[in-house]
Structure formats: structure tokens, C-alpha cells
Scaffold this motif. Structure first.
Motif, PDB file in Angstrom:
ATOM      1  N   ASP A 179      38.147  48.606  19.110  1.00 36.03           N
ATOM      2  CA  ASP A 179      36.947  49.388  19.441  1.00 36.03           C
ATOM      3  C   ASP A 179      37.018  49.910  20.875  1.00 36.03           C
ATOM      4  N   LYS A 180      37.537  49.093  21.772  1.00 40.71           N
ATOM      5  CA  LYS A 180      37.610  49.498  23.176  1.00 40.71           C
ATOM      6  C   LYS A 180      38.716  50.525  23.401  1.00 40.71           C
ATOM      7  N   ALA A 183      37.072  53.688  22.557  1.00 40.86           N
ATOM      8  CA  ALA A 183      36.083  54.086  23.558  1.00 40.86           C
ATOM      9  C   ALA A 183      36.735  54.536  24.862  1.00 40.86           C
ATOM     10  N   TYR A 184      37.858  53.910  25.246  1.00 35.30           N
ATOM     11  CA  TYR A 184      38.470  54.188  26.553  1.00 35.30           C
ATOM     12  C   TYR A 184      39.474  55.338  26.517  1.00 35.30           C
ATOM     13  N   GLN A 189      40.960  62.450  22.398  1.00 34.29           N
ATOM     14  CA  GLN A 189      39.900  61.688  21.747  1.00 34.29           C
ATOM     15  C   GLN A 189      40.330  61.152  20.391  1.00 34.29           C
TER      16      GLN A 189
END
Length: 432
Positions: A179-180, A183-184, A189
Motif C-alpha cells: 500500500d505504501k 502511495a509513495y 503513478q
């Protein structure tokens, strides 16, 4: 050894829990608690005091946090008169005792305060987050640069190479970390879990990240790698969902196509150079047939520079053509080469931030491609152009030294020729 470590961790957590209860009953404000942490009380009850201060800080609003940083900046400052006197005395008689006193006087109390604050479980992550708040206030409060310098000094020592752990991120990595990664991701993207799977699962894809033992679930920086047969000229092809995966042992090239820093609180603490070199070592062992290690990188400052060149008598017409989207590929590549090799800041370093990063690590500008990134972001920042930086470890050290001492931009002969090539779009003839 493992049993002793486990027992120490268990006792530490118990002390923090007991201390946090006592901390709730402590009626002193955060400033009094901070002075207490630096006093003899801090020697005895440092864990409890540090836990209480971190909890109090978390409850502050942004204005109160600014006041706390101003307190650190002024109240925990060095005494210049004491430093000057001790420096004079040490110059006259350089004894170990005077050296000790001079070092102690020259170090701001903030540094010892931050060291003592970094005692409870989770405090390291809390201090990294605290620096994010500090950076937000730097623009309007430039004097806080002193406190920021102390944060950087300590974070560099706490996050030095000896403490970093390289881990491969795969489709089997725990979801909380995946998940990170989503997000990072700061370059290309990741749209959904299917997109993430395409970057991690196929045999010709790799992802590596640095972690710190004090923040085991927080990646510090990660790099996404594509294993290919040839050096790619388009990120669209690399990320295509319809491509045919390649077996790893058939690859000749390792392509670093996205490098993302994850922790804003660690801005200024560089991990990228270490990460790339270690990943090169890991991939060389896993895939010894690999011949080239390159990036496929964005050129984020190209269009901003082109906007300053539209009135230039030599290449203004080409700059306008690139910005309007009408330029032929030869002009896009030539203008990008002129930018990467010739556009400098006032300090002599290249204007492009990605170029500064890779050239500072010893890479060379290897090739430039037009139409390589057709995304909205790629079109907006570089009119679709991208660049390969080549990491040839036999030349990396020399390239780094030349860049560090003389700001020399290492580039292949083809890119050097591009930077001086005749432009297809000619300047308009002046009207009479």
C-alpha cells in the motif's frame, strides 16, 4: 544474544507503557518537560519524559508546533561567547580537556535534546514526522534553519548505510508495505492493484527498497527495475499492460525507470546513490549476463527552461515549436541535449534536479528520446522527452569526481553531438 535482545525490547516496551501513565499525570508544559529531559532528571527518567514530550507534541496544532520549534531554536542554542573563549584557549593550549569543553560548548543543546527524545519505541519515526512540520515553517521562519541543521546532522548519523536494510519488494510482500509503495510512487503513478502487479510479478520486473530497523514498515526509498533485451526509448512500452514478459536470464539490460523517496522528513539525507549501487550488485549476482545498467528518466525542468529560451536568436524558434507540440523529434532531442548539457544554475550545477542526482552519482547522459512519455505529466514537464543515464561502474568514480570538482557533465558522443546539432526549425527572418 537473541534472548537478551528480546528481553531488552520487552522491558523497554513495559517501561514506556508504565511511563506513559505517569506522563499523563505530569502537569508541566512541553517546555518545562524539555528542560527536564536535558537535566539530571532526564538521566534517570529520560524514557518517561521523552514519551510524554512526544505525546504532547502530537497533540499540538501547527501554530503551537511553530512555537515549540522557535523554543528549540532560541532556548537550546549555543553560547557564542563561551565558544569563542574556549576556542582561543584551545588554540593556545590544545589539551584533551579543553578539546572536550570546546566540543561540548560548540554543540547546540538541541542535539542532545533530540538524542534523548529518540528513546521510546517509535520515536525515530516520530522525529522524522516532526521534521516534516519543521520544513513547512522554514520558508516563513528562515532562522529555523539552525534547528533544521541539527535534525539533518542527527538523521544522517541515525540513517547511515550501516543501519539500512535492502529488501526486494515482490507480489508476496505484506499488503501494508505494498500500500505504501503505491502511495509513495512519485514518478509514474500506480493506478490500481493490477498496475502494481504488472510492476512486481512478471519475471522481468524487480523492485528494491531501503528500510531502517527503527521503521520496519516504512520504506525510505525504492527503485523499480525492468529487465529488457535492449535499452528502452519509451516508458509507455516499459509499462504497457499488453507486453510479453521476458525471462530474466534472457535480459541484457537493467532499467531503473522509477526512483521514489518516501519520507519527506528525510529530505537532504541521500539514499539514492547507495540504493542504485547495491541494486546493481544484487542484479549482477542474480543475472550475470546483464551488460548495461541504465535509467529511463524524466526531464522535469525542460519545459520551464524552454519557456526562457523562446526569444533566443539561435534556438528560440525550436523552443517555441517544442512547447507548442509541433517540433520534429530531432529538435525535441536536440533541445533536451542543450538543456541537460548546458543549462546551469548560478552555482554551476545543472538546472535539472534528476540530472544533478544521477550525474552526482557518477552516471553519464547516454541517450535522449522524443515521444517517450505521452502521459499528461510527461507532456507538461518535458514535451514527452526522456533520457537514459548510464551507470558504468568502471567510470562512475571518475565521473563523480569530475562532476563534484568541476561540474563536468559526462555524456556519450551521440548526446554531445546532439547538443550542437543544427536545428530543423530555423529562426524566422527579420521583417523589414
Amino acid at each position: 544474544m537473541q534472548r537478551n535482545r528480546f528481553l531488552g525490547d520487552l522491558l523497554s516496551q513495559l517501561l514506556v507503557r508504565r511511563g506513559s501513565v505517569r506522563g499523563k499525570d505530569d502537569t508541566r508544559d512541553i517546555y518545562e518537560l524539555s528542560h527536564a529531559l536535558l537535566s539530571a532528571e532526564g538521566e534517570v527518567s529520560g524514557l518517561r519524559l521523552a514519551s510524554t514530550i512526544m505525546a504532547r507534541y502530537a497533540a499540538l496544532d501547527m501554530g503551537e508546533r511553530l512555537a515549540f520549534f522557535l523554543f528549540l531554536n532560541t532556548e537550546l542554542e549555543i553560547n557564542p561567547e563561551d565558544v569563542a573563549q574556549l576556542a582561543t584557549a584551545y588554540a593556545a593550549a590544545p589539551t584533551p580537556e579543553l578539546f572536550h569543553d570546546l566540543c561540548e560548548a560548540a554543540e547546540p543543546k538541541r542535539q542532545e535534546f533530540l538524542r534523548r527524545l529518540n528513546q521510546p519505541v517509535g520515536a525515530t519515526a516520530g522525529l522524522v514526522a516532526m521534521r516534516v512540520d519543521l520544513l513547512k515553517h522554514l520558508k516563513n521562519e528562515p532562522d529555523l534553519a539552525r534547528t533544521n541543521q541539527d535534525f539533518v546532522h542527527l538523521l544522517r548519523s541515525w540513517f547511515n548505510r550501516g543501519f539500512l536494510v535492502l529488501q526486494q519488494i515482490s507480489w508476496d510482500t505484506p499488503a501494508r508495505i505494498l500500500d505504501k509503495i503505491v502511495a509513495y510512487e512519485a514518478v509514474h503513478q500506480i493506478n490500481d492493484w493490477d498496475d502494481l502487479r504488472r510492476r512486481l510479478y512478471p519475471p522481468d520486473r524487480r523492485c528494491f527498497a531501503f528500510f531502517h530497523p527503527a521503521m520496519p514498515d516504512e520504506p525510505l526509498i525504492f527503485v523499480e527495475v525492468a529487465l529488457t533485451e535492449i535499452i528502452p526509448n519509451s516508458i509507455d512500452a516499459v509499462l504497457s499492460d499488453s507486453r510479453t514478459p521476458l525471462e530474466a536470464d534472457q535480459a541484457k539490460v537493467a532499467v531503473f525507470y522509477s526512483i521514489s523517496n518516501c519520507q519527506k522528513g528525510l529530505t537532504g539525507i541521500s539514499f539514492g546513490n547507495l540504493l542504485i549501487k547495491q541494486v546493481v550488485s544484487e542484479l549482477s549476482l542474480e543475472c550475470p549476463q546483464l551488460e548495461s545498467f541504465v535509467t529511463l528518466s524524466p526531464i522535469p525542468g525542460l519545459n520551464r527552461w524552454l519557456e526562457t529560451q523562446t526569444d533566443d536568436p539561435d534556438h528560440g524558434a525550436a523552443a517555441q515549436s517544442v512547447l507548442s507540440g509541433d517540433a520534429v523529434p530531432e529538435d525535441v532531442r536536440a533541445m533536451a541535449a542543450r538543456y541537460l548539457l548546458g543549462a546551469k544554475r548560478s552555482d554551476g550545477l545543472p538546472r535539472d534536479p534528476v540530472a544533478r542526482f544521477h550525474l552526482g552519482n557518477g552516471a553519464e547522459v547516454h541517450d535522449i528520446h522524443a515521444g517517450a512519455d505521452t502521459s499528461a505529466n510527461g507532456s507538461a514537464q518535458s514535451s514527452g522527452a526522456m533520457v537514459n543515464y548510464l551507470y558504468d561502474l568502471t567510470h562512475a568514480e571518475r565521473n563523480h569526481e569530475d562532476f563534484a570538482t568541476a561540474y563536468t557533465v559526462a555524456a556519450s558522443r551521440s548526446v554531445q553531438a546532439l547538443s550542437t546539432a543544427t536545428l530543423v526549425t530555423k529562426p524566422k527572418e527579420p521583417t523589414t
